[in-house]
Design an enzyme around this catalytic site. Structure first.
Site, PDB file in Angstrom:
ATOM      1  N   ASN A  87       0.839  -1.200   0.000  1.00  0.00           N
ATOM      2  CA  ASN A  87       0.000   0.000   0.000  1.00  0.00           C
ATOM      3  C   ASN A  87       0.874   1.249   0.000  1.00  0.00           C
ATOM      4  O   ASN A  87       1.893   1.286   0.700  1.00  0.00           O
ATOM      5  CB  ASN A  87      -0.895   0.000   1.243  1.00  0.00           C
ATOM      6  CG  ASN A  87      -1.901  -1.137   1.234  1.00  0.00           C
ATOM      7  OD1 ASN A  87      -2.499  -1.429   0.209  1.00  0.00           O
ATOM      8  ND2 ASN A  87      -2.072  -1.802   2.368  1.00  0.00           N
ATOM      9  N   HIS A 100       6.610  -1.976   3.283  1.00  0.00           N
ATOM     10  CA  HIS A 100       6.365  -3.380   3.647  1.00  0.00           C
ATOM     11  C   HIS A 100       5.527  -4.060   2.584  1.00  0.00           C
ATOM     12  O   HIS A 100       4.613  -3.466   2.019  1.00  0.00           O
ATOM     13  CB  HIS A 100       5.698  -3.494   5.019  1.00  0.00           C
ATOM     14  CG  HIS A 100       4.495  -2.632   5.201  1.00  0.00           C
ATOM     15  ND1 HIS A 100       4.581  -1.272   5.446  1.00  0.00           N
ATOM     16  CD2 HIS A 100       3.170  -2.913   5.145  1.00  0.00           C
ATOM     17  CE1 HIS A 100       3.364  -0.768   5.556  1.00  0.00           C
ATOM     18  NE2 HIS A 100       2.481  -1.748   5.369  1.00  0.00           N
TER      19      HIS A 100
HETATM   20  P1  AMP Z   1      -0.427  -0.932   5.882  1.00  0.00           P
HETATM   21  O1  AMP Z   1      -1.868  -0.578   6.085  1.00  0.00           O
HETATM   22  O2  AMP Z   1      -0.139  -1.466   4.504  1.00  0.00           O
HETATM   23  O3  AMP Z   1       0.501   0.194   6.289  1.00  0.00           O
HETATM   24  O4  AMP Z   1      -0.168  -2.161   6.833  1.00  0.00           O
HETATM   25  C1  AMP Z   1       0.368  -2.046   8.102  1.00  0.00           C
HETATM   26  C2  AMP Z   1       0.238  -3.403   8.746  1.00  0.00           C
HETATM   27  O5  AMP Z   1       1.074  -3.443   9.873  1.00  0.00           O
HETATM   28  C3  AMP Z   1      -1.177  -3.742   9.218  1.00  0.00           C
HETATM   29  O6  AMP Z   1      -1.619  -4.929   8.570  1.00  0.00           O
HETATM   30  C4  AMP Z   1      -1.006  -3.935  10.724  1.00  0.00           C
HETATM   31  O7  AMP Z   1      -1.833  -4.942  11.251  1.00  0.00           O
HETATM   32  C5  AMP Z   1       0.469  -4.263  10.830  1.00  0.00           C
HETATM   33  N1  AMP Z   1       1.093  -3.969  12.121  1.00  0.00           N
HETATM   34  C6  AMP Z   1       1.032  -2.803  12.812  1.00  0.00           C
HETATM   35  N2  AMP Z   1       1.745  -2.898  13.949  1.00  0.00           N
HETATM   36  C7  AMP Z   1       2.280  -4.159  13.958  1.00  0.00           C
HETATM   37  C8  AMP Z   1       3.106  -4.857  14.872  1.00  0.00           C
HETATM   38  N3  AMP Z   1       3.549  -4.300  16.014  1.00  0.00           N
HETATM   39  N4  AMP Z   1       3.445  -6.135  14.580  1.00  0.00           N
HETATM   40  C9  AMP Z   1       3.008  -6.710  13.443  1.00  0.00           C
HETATM   41  N5  AMP Z   1       2.225  -6.090  12.540  1.00  0.00           N
HETATM   42  C10 AMP Z   1       1.857  -4.834  12.795  1.00  0.00           C
END
Ligand code: AMP
Length: 114
Positions: A87, A100
């Site tokens: 994203n 990511h």
């Molecule tokens: P995005 O919306 O593409 O920025 O995705 C961010 C992702 O990071 C989401 O799917 C969250 O659930 C994940 N996320 C946020 N904090 C953590 C964390 N501490 N450990 C693992 N995943 C996380």
């Protein structure tokens, strides 16, 4: 060093369920999984969004996909199929400003995405 939650995971300041790590790349399970398999594959280099990728990052970005392919095989979703998502910025719903790649699998996904 930046201060996103992913920077803290890289520095091992907060815990995560790490499934792959080398000098350049880290992969860990998403804390709020959207599928039976939901892994985030990130570069250790701080790159906020796809818009910030440079020419010199090309091998690193390629490596994210090679790690995704390896993990898909390990999690037994290589043949059934999986979705890779990156994203970028607010309209796409980017919440963490550290690049990511989402690896999602273990269920069917619809298209077009919501
Ligand atoms: P995005 O919306 O593409 O920025 O995705 C961010 C992702 O990071 C989401 O799917 C969250 O659930 C994940 N996320 C946020 N904090 C953590 C964390 N501490 N450990 C693992 N995943 C996380």
């Amino acid at each position: 060093m930046g201060d996103t939650v992913f920077s803290k995971i890289i520095r091992k300041e907060i815990s995560a369920e790490i499934v792959y790590e080398d000098d350049e790349v880290l992969a860990f399970k998403d804390i709020a999984p959207q599928a039976p398999i939901h892994v985030l594959i990130i570069p250790k280099k701080e790159i906020p969004t796809v818009n910030d990728i440079n020419e010199e990052d090309a091998p690193l970005i390629g490596k994210l996909f090679l790690v995704a392919k390896k993990l898909a095989k390990e999690f037994n979703i290589a043949e059934s199929g999986y979705r890779l998502v990156m994203n970028c910025n607010k309209d796409a719903g980017q919440a963490v400003y550290h690049l990511h790649l989402h690896l999602l699998g273990g269920r069917k996904f619809s298209w077009p995405p919501g």
